[in-house]
Each structure stands twice: as C-alpha cells, then as structure tokens.
Design an enzyme around this catalytic site. Structure first.
Site, PDB file in Angstrom:
ATOM      1  N   ASP A   1       0.791  -1.242  -0.064  1.00  0.00           N
ATOM      2  CA  ASP A   1      -0.070   0.005   0.005  1.00  0.00           C
ATOM      3  C   ASP A   1       0.832   1.222  -0.031  1.00  0.00           C
ATOM      4  O   ASP A   1       0.611   2.111  -0.655  1.00  0.00           O
ATOM      5  CB  ASP A   1      -0.780  -0.016   1.101  1.00  0.00           C
ATOM      6  CG  ASP A   1      -2.298   0.521   1.133  1.00  0.00           C
ATOM      7  OD1 ASP A   1      -2.542   0.980  -0.176  1.00  0.00           O
ATOM      8  OD2 ASP A   1      -3.156   0.402   2.023  1.00  0.00           O
TER       9      ASP A   1
ATOM     10  N   LYS B   1     -11.915   8.456   8.139  1.00  0.00           N
ATOM     11  CA  LYS B   1     -11.491   8.382   6.601  1.00  0.00           C
ATOM     12  C   LYS B   1      -9.926   8.227   6.430  1.00  0.00           C
ATOM     13  O   LYS B   1      -9.093   9.232   6.855  1.00  0.00           O
ATOM     14  CB  LYS B   1     -11.922   9.972   6.134  1.00  0.00           C
ATOM     15  CG  LYS B   1     -12.519   9.722   4.695  1.00  0.00           C
ATOM     16  CD  LYS B   1     -11.477   9.623   3.501  1.00  0.00           C
ATOM     17  CE  LYS B   1     -10.349  10.915   3.356  1.00  0.00           C
ATOM     18  NZ  LYS B   1      -9.486  10.732   2.525  1.00  0.00           N
TER      19      LYS B   1
ATOM     20  N   LEU C   1      -4.739   6.912  -0.718  1.00  0.00           N
ATOM     21  CA  LEU C   1      -3.595   6.285  -1.342  1.00  0.00           C
ATOM     22  C   LEU C   1      -3.170   4.842  -0.687  1.00  0.00           C
ATOM     23  O   LEU C   1      -2.515   4.124  -0.725  1.00  0.00           O
ATOM     24  CB  LEU C   1      -2.252   7.284  -1.267  1.00  0.00           C
ATOM     25  CG  LEU C   1      -2.578   8.377  -2.053  1.00  0.00           C
ATOM     26  CD1 LEU C   1      -1.250   9.335  -1.716  1.00  0.00           C
ATOM     27  CD2 LEU C   1      -2.629   8.308  -3.638  1.00  0.00           C
TER      28      LEU C   1
ATOM     29  N   GLY D   1      -1.952  16.051   8.752  1.00  0.00           N
ATOM     30  CA  GLY D   1      -1.912  16.092   7.165  1.00  0.00           C
ATOM     31  C   GLY D   1      -1.282  17.444   7.055  1.00  0.00           C
ATOM     32  O   GLY D   1      -0.392  18.036   7.958  1.00  0.00           O
ATOM     33  N   SER D   2      -1.253  18.017   5.897  1.00  0.00           N
ATOM     34  CA  SER D   2      -0.865  19.337   5.425  1.00  0.00           C
ATOM     35  C   SER D   2      -1.591  20.537   6.095  1.00  0.00           C
ATOM     36  O   SER D   2      -2.728  20.260   6.677  1.00  0.00           O
ATOM     37  CB  SER D   2      -1.012  19.442   3.986  1.00  0.00           C
ATOM     38  OG  SER D   2      -2.354  19.686   3.385  1.00  0.00           O
TER      39      SER D   2
ATOM     40  N   THR E   1      -4.767  21.907   4.407  1.00  0.00           N
ATOM     41  CA  THR E   1      -5.958  21.218   4.451  1.00  0.00           C
ATOM     42  C   THR E   1      -6.404  21.156   6.087  1.00  0.00           C
ATOM     43  O   THR E   1      -7.612  21.542   6.465  1.00  0.00           O
ATOM     44  CB  THR E   1      -5.812  19.708   4.276  1.00  0.00           C
ATOM     45  OG1 THR E   1      -5.285  19.602   2.847  1.00  0.00           O
ATOM     46  CG2 THR E   1      -7.115  18.978   4.713  1.00  0.00           C
ATOM     47  N   GLY E   2      -5.555  21.680   6.815  1.00  0.00           N
ATOM     48  CA  GLY E   2      -5.567  21.699   8.294  1.00  0.00           C
ATOM     49  C   GLY E   2      -6.295  23.032   8.530  1.00  0.00           C
ATOM     50  O   GLY E   2      -7.192  23.145   9.330  1.00  0.00           O
TER      51      GLY E   2
ATOM     52  N   GLU F   1      -2.596  17.976  13.756  1.00  0.00           N
ATOM     53  CA  GLU F   1      -1.201  17.427  13.711  1.00  0.00           C
ATOM     54  C   GLU F   1      -0.805  17.852  12.234  1.00  0.00           C
ATOM     55  O   GLU F   1      -1.013  17.088  11.300  1.00  0.00           O
ATOM     56  CB  GLU F   1      -0.769  16.154  13.909  1.00  0.00           C
ATOM     57  CG  GLU F   1       0.484  15.701  14.813  1.00  0.00           C
ATOM     58  CD  GLU F   1       1.212  15.386  13.559  1.00  0.00           C
ATOM     59  OE1 GLU F   1       1.948  16.369  12.733  1.00  0.00           O
ATOM     60  OE2 GLU F   1       1.680  14.053  13.268  1.00  0.00           O
TER      61      GLU F   1
ATOM     62  N   CYS G   1       6.315  13.609   9.081  1.00  0.00           N
ATOM     63  CA  CYS G   1       5.938  14.995   9.351  1.00  0.00           C
ATOM     64  C   CYS G   1       6.962  15.482  10.344  1.00  0.00           C
ATOM     65  O   CYS G   1       7.291  16.772  10.490  1.00  0.00           O
ATOM     66  CB  CYS G   1       4.551  14.966  10.212  1.00  0.00           C
ATOM     67  SG  CYS G   1       4.453  14.043  11.596  1.00  0.00           S
TER      68      CYS G   1
ATOM     69  N   GLU H   1       8.471  22.078   3.683  1.00  0.00           N
ATOM     70  CA  GLU H   1       8.441  20.908   3.789  1.00  0.00           C
ATOM     71  C   GLU H   1       8.290  20.220   2.521  1.00  0.00           C
ATOM     72  O   GLU H   1       7.551  20.368   1.753  1.00  0.00           O
ATOM     73  CB  GLU H   1       7.172  20.479   4.724  1.00  0.00           C
ATOM     74  CG  GLU H   1       7.074  19.081   5.009  1.00  0.00           C
ATOM     75  CD  GLU H   1       5.975  18.799   6.042  1.00  0.00           C
ATOM     76  OE1 GLU H   1       6.100  17.952   6.827  1.00  0.00           O
ATOM     77  OE2 GLU H   1       4.964  19.350   5.738  1.00  0.00           O
TER      78      GLU H   1
END
Length: 511
Positions: free
Chosen positions: A113, A198, A202, A251-252, A255-256, A273, A307, A405
């Site tokens: 995966d 969720k 990927l 995540g990013s 998006t956060g 986070e 991260c 990043e």
C-alpha cells in the site's frame, strides 16, 4: 486522479496476489462491509511498480451521512459510552491482541500500500498493537476518576467528571496508515466516543482491516465506521457534517487550516497534527559516526515521508566539511528498492504524484543550493516511485528548499558558528513540530532543548516516538497533542456537578 479511479464496482478485476486474497475493500459502516452508494470504486497502486493490486469502495457524501448516522445512534442510544472503562478496555486489549496476531500479514499489506521497507512496516504494526494496549489501560483508569472540588461555601459539594465528547470524525494520512489510525481510534474508543474514520485514498487497506478486527474483538456495531474515499468527496463532507462533535486531522497545513475554518462554523472541537521542517543541531563534540547515523535516520527513515523528519541539519563549523563528506558517502550506500526485498532501507515514495512533487522540489533546490549527492531517480528503478537520498548544502537562510516541507528523502545542511546562531536558525521557521540537538555536553543540550520552539525535542537522537509521551507541535505544526494521557483528553469533556446538601430553603425567593 486518473480515469482508472472511476470504476464501477465489478468493472475490472485486479488479480490478487497470494498475500492479498482476503483484503477488506468495502466501506465499514454500522458493523458491516459494503459498497459505496454510488457503486464506484478506485484502484490501490503499489508504488514499487505503479501497478494496481486492489479495488476499494469510493465513499462519498451519502456514505458519510450513513456512517455519521450509525455513529450517532451508537453514541446516543448504544451501550458503548455507557460501559465501564474496564469493559471498553477489554475490547481495546482484544483489538491489540488481534493486530499483534496478524502482524506479518498486516505489515505486508502496508508495504504494498505505502512502499516502506518490510522491517519498518513490522515496527509500525507492533506499535499499532501497543497503542491499543496502552489505551486499554487508560480506559480502565477512567473508572472512579471523579475529582472532588473543594468549595468555600458550606452546604454545597462539587465534583468534576470526564465524559466522552461524542461522535469523532478522523482523517489520517498515508505515511503510517495503520499506526495513524490507531493514534486516533484507540483514544477515542477508550474515552467512550464513537467514530467515523477516513483513511487516505492512497493507503486505505490496513485502516479498512480495522473494521473486521474491531468486530471480532466485540466492538458494538456503529461505534467505529470506516469510509475510504477522496478528500473532496468524503473528507470534506465529514468535516462539515453537523452530526460530528469532534474533528481530528493529521496532514498538510492548508488542509488543516480549511478544517479549522469549517469547524469554527459549529464550534466543533479540533485537534490538528500538521507539517514540519524540523532542525537537528550537531555540535563539534558529537562523535561523527553517531551524528551521521542519526541524521540519516532522521531524514531517510520511511523515505523521509515523516512529518517530524529532521530535514534541516545545522552543523558546527569546525566539523562541517568532514561530516558532510561522511554523510554523503553513507547516503550513497543506502540500498533502494521494493520494500519486500531483504536489505532494502529506502523504498519508493507513496505515489507517482508525490515522487513528482519531490523531484520538482529537488530541481528548484539545485538553483538555490549545492547538490552534494542524489537528486534524481535511481538507475534501474524507473518503473517505481523512487527518489535517491538527496543532500543539499550551503543554501541561504531564505532559500525555499530550506524553509518548505518536502516530505521526501531530502536533507538540507548548513554550518553555524555559535550556540546562539544555531538556536536562531533552528527556530526561524513557521513550523514547530520537532527539533533535535546532539552534543557530549549535557548542560548545553539542556539549554538548547529549552530554547527550541517545538513540541517534541530529542537529545542525542532523532525520531524515537513513544506511545506514553505527548506528540504535537507549536506554530503552524498544529493544535493539541496526541498519544499518552494527552491523546485521551482530546476525546473527553469535563463536566462540573454541584450538589446542595442542606434541606432548608435557599431563601432568595421564599421568605
């Protein structure tokens, strides 16, 4: 997103390999697996060869509605929030045991995966089982944990009690698929919450396996629901859903920020986070071999898709050149290849898109800094999503590659002259997730650690993570903490209960 992700269930059969025959590929809602309302599915790609090896249900807003409704019923009317902590702990402990028993199988799914080397996937599954065992203990500790509150006024007593916050919505990333699920699912269930999870589109497979594990462990239907799908189709409806009381996201930063803004509409509780550009400061009294080993682990472990990766390295001027030479020599020796192959230390990046992002960043870096080694796709591995271990040096403080990043196996190295300069350069970032310092001088390490503006600090190491300790960052690296008792707090409300013990009238109205 390619056309192959827009499949009707049953349109195409992806031949299963021997270790992938029993994959769970449906949405897990209200205790059962099933297709998406739309009937759509999407392909899961092995990043080592870019070939599909599974098809997974493609959840959307209607599926999120079903999942939240199931979680809402399970919280409002079901037994889970009303069980004792010991009863919930017993279920969590069984989940941990079942994960441990399936460790080899789950690790191999994780490699297909995500791409990471099999030994690292084994560590991840071991840690995942440990997270469930840890929160099983904390769940038991919730029983009888009422806190009496001393009051100055006689005839009244008060206490504080902890209660589950309600229905939690969790969105997790692709770099540690099952472990990141555990970081959110285990404390939420320990607290008595119900959840809609969720996973990343990927890497959905091991998260989906959690549904079967939970059911086998005795978790009531509807307590944990898992909806695989894409961010705009499933993630956004989850964050906007009025039936969700708490949002947890890893995540990013962009998006956060959107999730935080969405949560503000309903004043939902949020923990985030987010990203990092973490520094590692190496002083001249550090043994060179130890410094090189921890720099390499800090940036090349998990392909740099971490991260907290220590992707900015600051080296005291007097050892800068010898350290750079040794670091480059060791980086060139790293074995790159399919994560299933013995001896591989660096697998492919998670997807072709991520590979292209990192390669584009490297090309930009070549205009801003000196490329010491790496910088491209390894020869003979062009069919996969591979990137060489890459080292840049001598960039300016405002260089894009020094400040942003990249989420790949790319490290930037700069010299420093004084302790004060090292601290200034380390803290000069919009991120504040982690930082590390290496020195034989314990007092210096303590000074620098205290001066770092970061939520996680390592001394003479980089990246060790423990379930018992808090995890989270300062500044744009997020809000709140996961792991340890702090992770449980994310899913608990505090209620004050005050009792009047006197029997005579209060006297304000009745005379």
């Amino acid at each position: 997103m390619t056309d192959t992700t827009l499949l009707q269930a049953g349109d195409r059969t992806v031949p299963p390999t021997a270790d992938m025959v029993a994959l769970k590929t449906g949405l897990f809602i209200d205790g059962t697996y099933g297709p998406a309302v739309s009937g759509l599915c999407f392909e899961v790609i092995d990043p080592a060869n870019r070939q599909p090896f599974a098809q997974v249900a493609r959840g959307g807003a209607a599926d999120i509605d079903r999942a939240v409704a199931a979680a809402r019923r399970a919280f409002d009317d079901g037994p889970w929030p009303r069980m004792t902590g010991a009863e919930r702990g017993a279920v969590l402990r069984r989940m941990g045991d079942l994960i441990a028993a399936r460790r080899d199988e789950l690790a191999r799914i994780e490699v297909r995966d995500n791409g990471k080397p099999l030994p690292e996937a084994n560590w991840d599954i071991d840690d995942t089982a440990g997270v469930f065992h840890f929160y099983a203990d904390l769940a038991e500790g919730l029983d009888g944990a009422e806190q009496p509150i001393p009051l100055a006024m006689p005839s009244f007593t008060a206490k504080a009690v902890r209660e589950p916050i309600g229905v939690a919505g969790a969105i997790i990333p692709w770099n540690f698929p099952m472990l990141m699920a555990a970081w959110k699912v285990a404390p939420a269930l320990a607290a008595g919450c119900t959840m809609v999870l969720k996973p990343s589109e990927l890497t959905p497979l091991t998260a989906l396996e959690l549904g079967a594990i939970a059911a086998q462990a005795g978790l009531p239907a509807g307590v944990l629901n898992i909806v695989s799908g894409f961010g705009p189709e499933a993630g956004q409806p989850l964050t906007e859903h009025p039936g969700v009381d708490k949002l947890a996201f890893t995540g990013s930063v962009p998006t956060g920020a959107r999730i935080m803004a969405t949560a503000a509409r309903d004043i939902k509780a949020v923990s985030l986070e987010l990203g990092g550009k973490s520094p590692l400061v190496v002083f001249a009294d550090t043994p060179l071999d130890q410094a090189v080993e921890w720099i390499m682990f800090g940036i090349f472990w998990n392909q740099g898709e971490v991260c907290s990766a220590t992707s900015r390295v600051l080296v005291e001027q007097s050892i800068y050149e010898p350290l750079m030479a040794r670091l480059a020599d060791e980086a060139r020796k790293i074995t790159i290849g399919n994560g299933m192959t013995d001896g591989v230390l660096l697998g492919p990046l998670v997807s072709a898109e991520q590979q292209q992002k990192v390669l584009a960043a490297i090309e930009r870096g070549k205009t801003e800094a000196r490329l010491v080694c790496g910088g491209g796709v390894p020869e003979g591995l062009e069919d996969g999503c591979f990137v060489q271990p890459t080292i840049f040096a001598d960039m300016a403080e405002d260089a894009w590659i020094w400040r942003e990043e990249l989420f790949g196996p790319v490290v930037c190295v700069k010299p420093f002259a004084t302790e004060a300069e090292a601290i200034r350069l380390a803290n000069d970032s919009r991120f504040g997730l982690a930082a590390a310092v290496m020195s034989a001088d314990a007092a210096r390490c303590d000074r620098v650690a205290a001066a770092f503006r970061a939520g996680i600090v390592w001394i003479n190491c980089s990246q060790p993570t423990f379930t018992e300790a808090p995890w989270g960052g300062y500044k744009q690296s997020g809000i709140g903490r996961e792991l340890g008792r702090w992770g449980l707090d994310n899913y608990l409300e505090t209620k004050q209960i005050t009792r009047r013990t006197a029997t005579e009238p209060w006297g304000w109205y009745l005379k």
